[in-house]
Scaffold this motif. Structure first.
Motif, PDB file in Angstrom:
ATOM      1  N   ASP A  14      33.419   5.349  50.914  1.00 25.82           N
ATOM      2  CA  ASP A  14      34.277   6.504  50.363  1.00 25.82           C
ATOM      3  C   ASP A  14      35.950   5.771  49.995  1.00 25.82           C
ATOM      4  O   ASP A  14      36.335   6.447  49.017  1.00 25.82           O
ATOM      5  N   SER A  15      36.263   4.806  50.697  1.00 24.49           N
ATOM      6  CA  SER A  15      37.541   4.388  50.303  1.00 24.49           C
ATOM      7  C   SER A  15      37.389   3.906  48.951  1.00 24.49           C
ATOM      8  O   SER A  15      38.298   3.763  48.200  1.00 24.49           O
ATOM      9  N   LEU A  16      36.298   3.029  48.572  1.00 23.34           N
ATOM     10  CA  LEU A  16      36.280   2.280  47.296  1.00 23.34           C
ATOM     11  C   LEU A  16      36.097   3.307  46.262  1.00 23.34           C
ATOM     12  O   LEU A  16      36.855   3.183  45.072  1.00 23.34           O
ATOM     13  N   GLN A  17      35.348   4.385  46.530  1.00 21.81           N
ATOM     14  CA  GLN A  17      35.165   5.479  45.617  1.00 21.81           C
ATOM     15  C   GLN A  17      36.609   6.185  45.387  1.00 21.81           C
ATOM     16  O   GLN A  17      36.995   6.310  44.189  1.00 21.81           O
ATOM     17  N   ALA A  18      37.040   6.373  46.333  1.00 22.96           N
ATOM     18  CA  ALA A  18      38.372   7.006  46.363  1.00 22.96           C
ATOM     19  C   ALA A  18      39.646   6.119  45.419  1.00 22.96           C
ATOM     20  O   ALA A  18      40.324   6.777  44.522  1.00 22.96           O
ATOM     21  N   ARG A  19      39.737   4.874  45.847  1.00 22.03           N
ATOM     22  CA  ARG A  19      40.460   3.942  45.123  1.00 22.03           C
ATOM     23  C   ARG A  19      40.313   3.856  43.538  1.00 22.03           C
ATOM     24  O   ARG A  19      41.106   3.874  42.665  1.00 22.03           O
ATOM     25  N   LEU A  51      26.627  -0.315  47.761  1.00 24.56           N
ATOM     26  CA  LEU A  51      27.251   0.171  49.076  1.00 24.56           C
ATOM     27  C   LEU A  51      26.565   1.855  49.040  1.00 24.56           C
ATOM     28  O   LEU A  51      26.231   2.227  50.152  1.00 24.56           O
ATOM     29  N   GLU A  52      26.294   2.495  48.097  1.00 21.91           N
ATOM     30  CA  GLU A  52      25.752   3.599  47.905  1.00 21.91           C
ATOM     31  C   GLU A  52      24.306   3.617  48.446  1.00 21.91           C
ATOM     32  O   GLU A  52      23.820   4.338  49.255  1.00 21.91           O
ATOM     33  N   GLY A  67      33.007  10.159  37.640  1.00 20.69           N
ATOM     34  CA  GLY A  67      31.675  10.436  37.737  1.00 20.69           C
ATOM     35  C   GLY A  67      30.681   9.473  37.522  1.00 20.69           C
ATOM     36  O   GLY A  67      29.556   9.561  37.389  1.00 20.69           O
ATOM     37  N   HIS A  68      30.844   8.455  37.983  1.00 20.22           N
ATOM     38  CA  HIS A  68      29.960   7.290  38.054  1.00 20.22           C
ATOM     39  C   HIS A  68      29.577   7.290  39.255  1.00 20.22           C
ATOM     40  O   HIS A  68      29.804   8.078  40.345  1.00 20.22           O
ATOM     41  N   ALA A  69      28.306   6.708  39.572  1.00 22.39           N
ATOM     42  CA  ALA A  69      27.545   6.601  40.745  1.00 22.39           C
ATOM     43  C   ALA A  69      26.875   7.971  41.050  1.00 22.39           C
ATOM     44  O   ALA A  69      26.744   8.186  42.250  1.00 22.39           O
TER      45      ALA A  69
END
Length: 184
Positions: A162-167, A51-52, A178-180
């Motif tokens: 962003d929602s996947l990162q936040a989750r 996704l990034e 701190g990943h990705a």
């Protein structure tokens, strides 16, 4: 015996094979089965990495679509940029569907991301069709001038990322912080 000469219908039209390849690329591939025992966190990291990259690929694609709608007309560079961006989206969608996901929530995110990437591909194709049409007319030109980028689905893909990162950065998941390349 097939008809020959100038009255014979052409067996192929220019661009038809490109269109068929585009349609085949939209065909859903069956997701790869996940190997047993892959933790959800690893699956989420792999999905987030794709996704990034997809979000990063949207900036040049957005500029290419906007260039196709430029008031002074599209140039050959816009066509090349659209082609490169379209190829990148095809590869990203293939990587997306090759991810071995077992978590149903992550599989839903993958399906949504796949649909949004398919839209990006479609938008690039339509921008090229409008910018480099064989039969220009006032309606086509008016539609071409409306092109200003990928639009809301590109924003939706960013929000999905962003929602996947936040989750996955919730306090109960400290090992994912701190990943990705994101801030810790």
């Amino acid at each position: 015996m097939p008809a020959t000469g100038p009255a014979a219908p052409p067996t192929t039209r220019p661009g038809l094979s490109l269109w068929h390849r585009f349609l085949r690329s939209l065909h859903r591939r069956a997701p790869a089965p996940a190997p047993a025992g892959v933790p959800r966190e690893e699956q989420a990291r792999a999905l987030l990495a794709v996704l990034e990259e997809a979000v990063a690929a949207q900036r040049p694609a957005d500029a290419a679509v906007a260039a196709c709608g430029a008031p002074e007309g599209a140039c050959g560079q816009a066509a090349q940029d659209c082609s490169r961006a379209g190829s990148r989206f095809v590869r990203l969608r293939a990587r997306l569907w090759d991810l071995p996901l077992t978590d149903p929530g992550l599989a839903d995110v993958r399906a949504r991301a796949g649909r949004l990437l398919a839209y990006d591909q479609w938008m690039l194709c339509q921008a090229l069709n409008l910018a480099f049409t064989v039969h220009p007319d006032a309606r086509t030109e008016a539609a071409r001038l409306q092109l200003n980028g990928l639009g809301r689905p590109a924003d939706d893909l960013r929000r999905l990322r962003d929602s996947l990162q936040a989750r996955d950065r919730r306090p109960d998941r400290p090992h994912l912080r701190g990943h990705a390349g994101g801030p810790a």
